[in-house]
Each structure stands twice: as C-alpha cells, then as structure tokens.
Write a protein that holds these residues in place. Structure first.
Motif, PDB file in Angstrom:
ATOM      1  N   MET A   1       0.579  -0.997  -0.099  1.00  0.00           N
ATOM      2  CA  MET A   1       0.139   0.349  -0.212  1.00  0.00           C
ATOM      3  C   MET A   1       0.457   1.083  -0.027  1.00  0.00           C
ATOM      4  SD  MET A   1      -2.504   1.342   3.236  1.00  0.00           S
ATOM      5  CE  MET A   1      -2.546  -0.530   3.538  1.00  0.00           C
TER       6      MET A   1
ATOM      7  N   ASP B   1       0.889   5.917   6.170  1.00  0.00           N
ATOM      8  CA  ASP B   1      -0.053   5.184   4.871  1.00  0.00           C
ATOM      9  C   ASP B   1      -1.170   5.792   4.553  1.00  0.00           C
ATOM     10  OD1 ASP B   1       1.536   2.737   4.541  1.00  0.00           O
ATOM     11  OD2 ASP B   1       0.720   1.773   6.897  1.00  0.00           O
TER      12      ASP B   1
ATOM     13  N   VAL C   1      -4.431   4.310   1.856  1.00  0.00           N
ATOM     14  CA  VAL C   1      -5.867   3.644   2.021  1.00  0.00           C
ATOM     15  C   VAL C   1      -5.195   2.133   0.948  1.00  0.00           C
ATOM     16  CG1 VAL C   1      -7.359   5.520   3.067  1.00  0.00           C
ATOM     17  CG2 VAL C   1      -7.720   5.016   0.230  1.00  0.00           C
ATOM     18  N   PRO C   2      -6.188   1.278   1.175  1.00  0.00           N
ATOM     19  CA  PRO C   2      -5.781   0.271  -0.049  1.00  0.00           C
ATOM     20  C   PRO C   2      -6.808   0.548  -1.324  1.00  0.00           C
ATOM     21  CG  PRO C   2      -7.325  -0.470   2.228  1.00  0.00           C
ATOM     22  CD  PRO C   2      -6.490   0.848   2.741  1.00  0.00           C
ATOM     23  N   PRO C   3      -6.612  -0.432  -1.947  1.00  0.00           N
ATOM     24  CA  PRO C   3      -7.584  -0.381  -2.560  1.00  0.00           C
ATOM     25  C   PRO C   3      -8.761  -0.335  -3.245  1.00  0.00           C
ATOM     26  CG  PRO C   3      -4.898  -1.415  -3.853  1.00  0.00           C
ATOM     27  CD  PRO C   3      -5.268  -1.187  -2.026  1.00  0.00           C
ATOM     28  N   GLY C   4      -9.878  -0.334  -3.359  1.00  0.00           N
ATOM     29  CA  GLY C   4     -10.912  -0.407  -3.229  1.00  0.00           C
ATOM     30  C   GLY C   4     -11.171   0.609  -1.943  1.00  0.00           C
ATOM     31  N   TYR C   5     -10.567   0.939  -1.520  1.00  0.00           N
ATOM     32  CA  TYR C   5     -11.449   1.581   0.470  1.00  0.00           C
ATOM     33  C   TYR C   5     -12.661   2.525  -0.740  1.00  0.00           C
ATOM     34  CZ  TYR C   5     -11.537   4.692   4.214  1.00  0.00           C
ATOM     35  OH  TYR C   5     -12.111   5.052   5.327  1.00  0.00           O
ATOM     36  N   ASP C   6     -13.788   1.818   0.662  1.00  0.00           N
ATOM     37  CA  ASP C   6     -14.802   3.023   0.651  1.00  0.00           C
ATOM     38  C   ASP C   6     -15.266   3.626   1.850  1.00  0.00           C
ATOM     39  OD1 ASP C   6     -17.420   3.223   0.269  1.00  0.00           O
ATOM     40  OD2 ASP C   6     -18.006   1.320  -0.707  1.00  0.00           O
ATOM     41  N   ALA C   7     -15.593   4.841   1.932  1.00  0.00           N
ATOM     42  CA  ALA C   7     -14.811   6.000   3.409  1.00  0.00           C
ATOM     43  C   ALA C   7     -17.246   5.202   4.263  1.00  0.00           C
ATOM     44  CB  ALA C   7     -14.969   6.502   2.881  1.00  0.00           C
TER      45      ALA C   7
ATOM     46  N   LYS D   1     -18.390   2.509   4.081  1.00  0.00           N
ATOM     47  CA  LYS D   1     -17.870   0.960   4.785  1.00  0.00           C
ATOM     48  C   LYS D   1     -17.139   1.179   6.519  1.00  0.00           C
ATOM     49  CE  LYS D   1     -17.404  -2.832   1.223  1.00  0.00           C
ATOM     50  NZ  LYS D   1     -16.833  -3.446   0.543  1.00  0.00           N
ATOM     51  N   THR D   2     -15.888   2.388   6.447  1.00  0.00           N
ATOM     52  CA  THR D   2     -15.743   2.864   7.598  1.00  0.00           C
ATOM     53  C   THR D   2     -16.599   2.971   7.895  1.00  0.00           C
ATOM     54  OG1 THR D   2     -13.622   3.436   6.215  1.00  0.00           O
ATOM     55  CG2 THR D   2     -13.858   4.846   8.136  1.00  0.00           C
TER      56      THR D   2
END
Length: 114
Positions: free
Chosen positions: A1, A93, A95-101, A103-104
């Motif tokens: 990442m 760091d 965010v990883p690929p495909g991160y979706d706020a 979901k957070t």
C-alpha cells in the motif's frame, strides 16, 4: 500500500543550504523508490489557516518511507532544511485499493452504537 511523507513547511529566504537540499533530496529517495507527488505548488486554502506550503512524497510502502527518512543520506540533509525552514514532517499509510469510506463510516457507527 502506498505511503506518504508529507511536509507542511513555511519557507523563508532562499539560500545555498536550501538549494543544496533540493538538489540532493532525490538521490536520497531513489534507493527507496520515492517520488515527488507535490513540490513547489501554490496551495489553495479552502478552510482554516494554512501558512506555508506542502510537499508530498510517495513511497511503495511505509517500510520504505521509514527507511528513507532514517537513512544516513537523508539524515545528513535534514539540517540544511531545518536550519532555515520551519515546518512539520509526517509519514502516513495510504488507503488500500478499493477503499470505501461508507464501509468505514458503517463500522464506526456500529462501534459507537449509533
């Protein structure tokens, strides 16, 4: 990442130390695959006070960002900057690929019982 080194700096007067720092920093980043993402750009402040400017470096991962910052080559350059330019430097760091706020937010909502 991907990881980032971010500097919020408040440059003062240009001098030989600062020019040397700028001339030599890339060679300290190369062994760690670091690259400039933002450098020398005028910031557009949208909220709050923000004196100065920002520099953003990208590294393949946080380990390489840490290794670059701790490297003898970069440590030798730091005083050229800090003697003349006040500011803060952080490593973070991405965010990883495909991160979706969303979901957070859902996880934070559940954790808070909201």
């Amino acid at each position: 990442m991907t990881a980032y080194a971010i500097a919020h700096i408040r440059p003062e007067t240009m001098n030989e130390d600062i020019l040397r720092y700028i001339e030599e920093i890339q060679s300290t980043m190369d062994p760690f695959e670091g690259r400039f993402l933002v450098h020398g750009a005028q910031v557009e402040v949208m909220e709050g006070p923000f004196p100065g400017t920002v520099v953003v470096l990208g590294f393949p991962d946080i380990g390489r960002a840490r290794a670059w910052y701790a490297s003898p080559a970069y440590q030798a350059l730091i005083p050229l900057r800090t003697r003349h330019i006040p500011g803060e430097v952080i490593l973070v760091d991405g965010v990883p690929p495909g991160y979706d706020a969303t979901k957070t937010a859902a996880a934070l909502r559940a954790e808070a019982g909201l």
